[in-house]
Design a protein around this motif. Sequence first.
Motif: not given
Length: 292
Positions: A201-205, A212, A263-264, A267, A270-271
């Motif tokens: 969820t969010g930016g992690l794929k 990451f 994780k936060r 993400e 990433q932005n």
Amino acid sequence: GPGIVTRSLLDAGFRVVALESNLNFLTDLQSLENSLDGQFKVIHGDFFRLDPLTKGALKPPAVSSDKIFETMGVAAVPWRADVPLKVFGIIPQQLERNRIWRLLFAMYECSSIFRYGRVELNLFISEKEYTVLTAKPGNSKVYQALTVLAQLGYEIELLHKEPWSSFATNLKTGGLAIPKSMLPNDHLCLVRLTPQQNLFTGGLKPSNASTFIFMVKQSFAKPKSKLTDRLNSWSLDNSDTLLKALEIPKKASMCNLYPEDYKRLFEALQNSDMFAETLFHDEVLTSTRTMN
């Protein structure tokens, strides 16, 4: 081995596909397969040699996960669906940490068995590695990159602790097969690792999960270093603004951050226009080859 766990699973009513790498045990397991009406299938293979990065046909005990799932008739399901398969086994103590890392990589990248969904792992691991997987922030000796990634990626549940002596028993005599002085002082822990349903969820794929992983690994190169120093080393000039937005104290050290903080942070990076995934590119390629 001799099929003790296999027979227990069969007695409990499960359909079982067993991977056996040792030819000495294969004949008895094949006889067991022939005595059952489709409930049991044995394959000459090694679970910890699944899907190696080699070209051409695989030579046993290396084995393809596609072959296993085809044998079972289990189809791939979406990540957020229920668990499609449960794995039971014992992680060999030789290169144990490496094997745990390899499974973690595959899970984050949805490769190998995890292309079929959130495969549940029920594995005997050493008490030492279980302690690392479940460590709390602040303890720089055991709280590691592996801790952060495992706690984010899996729901971790201790099912059972068994003395090492149980795994070193001579089945014929009932005594120890090796001297007691050679046994470790701790236990083997049967641990259930269920991939988190909300991991991506969010930016992690899966496509950026390797980046990451290496962001976290690099963060623990100096676990007591300050987060602001690490961000500056990544050429991020707005680190104060970023930490304020994430409500992370400026003086926080890498080993004091919770897994969710990593994780936060990822993400948010990433932005950020200042963050480039190429910072980790060479390390990602090198370590991926090593794991395989």
